[in-house]
Design an enzyme around this catalytic site. Structure first.
Site, mmCIF file in Angstrom:
data_model
loop_
_atom_site.group_PDB
_atom_site.id
_atom_site.type_symbol
_atom_site.label_atom_id
_atom_site.label_comp_id
_atom_site.label_asym_id
_atom_site.label_seq_id
_atom_site.Cartn_x
_atom_site.Cartn_y
_atom_site.Cartn_z
ATOM 1 N N ASP A 33 45.436 -16.666 -18.150
ATOM 2 C CA ASP A 33 45.366 -17.439 -19.797
ATOM 3 C C ASP A 33 44.457 -17.309 -20.344
ATOM 4 O O ASP A 33 44.647 -17.341 -21.648
ATOM 5 C CB ASP A 33 45.897 -18.758 -20.066
ATOM 6 C CG ASP A 33 44.790 -19.392 -18.847
ATOM 7 O OD1 ASP A 33 43.948 -19.230 -18.433
ATOM 8 O OD2 ASP A 33 44.978 -20.680 -19.141
ATOM 9 N N GLU A 35 41.042 -18.179 -20.219
ATOM 10 C CA GLU A 35 40.297 -18.954 -19.475
ATOM 11 C C GLU A 35 39.084 -18.383 -18.972
ATOM 12 O O GLU A 35 39.672 -17.725 -18.004
ATOM 13 C CB GLU A 35 40.490 -20.611 -19.184
ATOM 14 C CG GLU A 35 41.607 -20.973 -20.063
ATOM 15 C CD GLU A 35 41.534 -22.384 -19.380
ATOM 16 O OE1 GLU A 35 42.351 -23.293 -19.755
ATOM 17 O OE2 GLU A 35 41.716 -22.634 -18.084
ATOM 18 N N ARG A 89 22.467 -20.414 -37.529
ATOM 19 C CA ARG A 89 22.350 -19.944 -38.878
ATOM 20 C C ARG A 89 23.212 -20.852 -39.748
ATOM 21 O O ARG A 89 22.734 -21.335 -40.529
ATOM 22 C CB ARG A 89 22.431 -18.503 -38.924
ATOM 23 C CG ARG A 89 21.327 -17.733 -38.875
ATOM 24 C CD ARG A 89 21.361 -16.822 -39.425
ATOM 25 N NE ARG A 89 22.526 -15.279 -38.405
ATOM 26 C CZ ARG A 89 22.980 -14.461 -38.851
ATOM 27 N NH1 ARG A 89 22.540 -13.936 -39.547
ATOM 28 N NH2 ARG A 89 24.352 -13.815 -38.359
ATOM 29 N N LYS A 184 13.291 -11.020 -51.262
ATOM 30 C CA LYS A 184 15.333 -11.126 -50.811
ATOM 31 C C LYS A 184 15.233 -12.424 -51.988
ATOM 32 O O LYS A 184 15.491 -13.252 -51.299
ATOM 33 C CB LYS A 184 15.294 -10.851 -49.643
ATOM 34 C CG LYS A 184 16.348 -10.564 -49.047
ATOM 35 C CD LYS A 184 16.916 -11.248 -47.933
ATOM 36 C CE LYS A 184 16.168 -12.551 -47.128
ATOM 37 N NZ LYS A 184 16.468 -11.938 -45.926
#
Length: 288
Positions: A33, A35, A89, A184
């Protein structure tokens, strides 16, 4: 015992050798399935050091299963090493109703461990999300080891001001050179504008140092700018070589001399191991 997640088998083996502790046999499987299943059938130790980079959702589930498996096997202490922490992040809610995903993952990990070791998280404040003791270690200095010993007037350059400490660590480990950074401006997840720094790269070997290369947009812009400006050679280095999507192609097209990463994420550019740094952190955790 050192217990490897599926994405961190080489690093776990290196850490086992570094600490002189046995490497556990781990079974990874998947049910029909979909998992996942991760087990440690022959675990026999007082302490388990689970080493698991979480670079996918499956890796997160596997980590939680390994933590539970070693507890079930009798571990009295569990130390979890996250060489690369996925979702790190996403450390704030970016819109109304959004999750702080890093916090959610940290809380989940905390339920199955006594202590955590993080390698160069994108923000050190990530450690505050955990409910257990966290040791943060800096592996940027390891990036100097694979570099040629004959770099010409080397310039260690961070892609932005926030990463300048990484460049300084790499420069100090190399033993000579100058450090600086680019300005940046990020317009989106893939659109990044890089503007020149004060340092002149003409005729010099330049080493760009960052914590993570994901899409490669920032790094490729910096490489192209340096090459256009007359740099001798440009090396791209990072602690976490995620290199998602077409990142590798972007860097090569920009004219990079070599890409150097560590084994926090195991790629073909993983030229150096963070095992010595992690071993020191694990020892520090043990006596904390």
């Amino acid at each position: 015992m050192i217990v490897p997640g599926g994405s961190s088998q080489a690093l776990a083996a290196a850490l086992s050798a570094e600490l002189g502790e046995p490497l556990a046999a781990v079974t990874y499987d998947r049910f029909p399935d979909g998992e996942t299943y991760a087990a440690v059938p022959e675990f026999d130790a007082e302490r388990a050091v689970v080493v698991a980079t979480t670079d996918s959702n499956d890796a997160w589930v596997e980590l939680l299963q390994l933590q539970d498996a070693v507890r079930e096997g009798g571990a009295r202490e569990v130390v979890t090493v996250l060489p690369y922490m996925g979702y790190a992040r996403q450390d704030r809610a970016f819109e109304d109703g959004g999750p702080v995903s890093a916090r959610a993952m940290a809380r989940a990990v905390s339920t199955g461990t006594d202590r955590v070791v993080l390698v160069n998280p994108h923000e050190t404040s990530i450690s505050d999300f955990f409910d257990v003791h966290v040791t943060v270690c800096d592996a940027a200095g390891r990036l100097a080891e694979p570099l040629p010993g004959d770099l010409t007037d080397p310039l260690f350059l961070a892609p932005d001001a926030g990463a300048v400490e990484l460049a300084e660590s790499a420069c100090a480990a190399y033993g000579r050179g100058e450090t600086d950074y680019f300005e940046k401006t990020r317009h989106s997840g893939t659109d990044v504008e890089v503007t020149p720094s004060d340092a002149d790269g003409r005729g010099r070997d330049v080493v760009i140092v960052d914590d993570i290369v994901a899409t490669g947009s920032t790094m490729s812009e910096a490489i192209a700018h340096l090459n256009d400006g007359g740099a001798e050679r440009v090396f791209a280095t990072c602690v976490h070589p995620l290199l998602a999507r077409s990142a590798r192609t972007k860097l090569e097209r920009a004219g990079v001399e070599r890409i150097v990463g560590t084994d926090t994420i195991e790629r073909d550019v993983s030229a150096v191991s963070v095992a010595p740094v992690v071993a020191s952190a694990v020892d520090a955790v043990e006596v904390a």
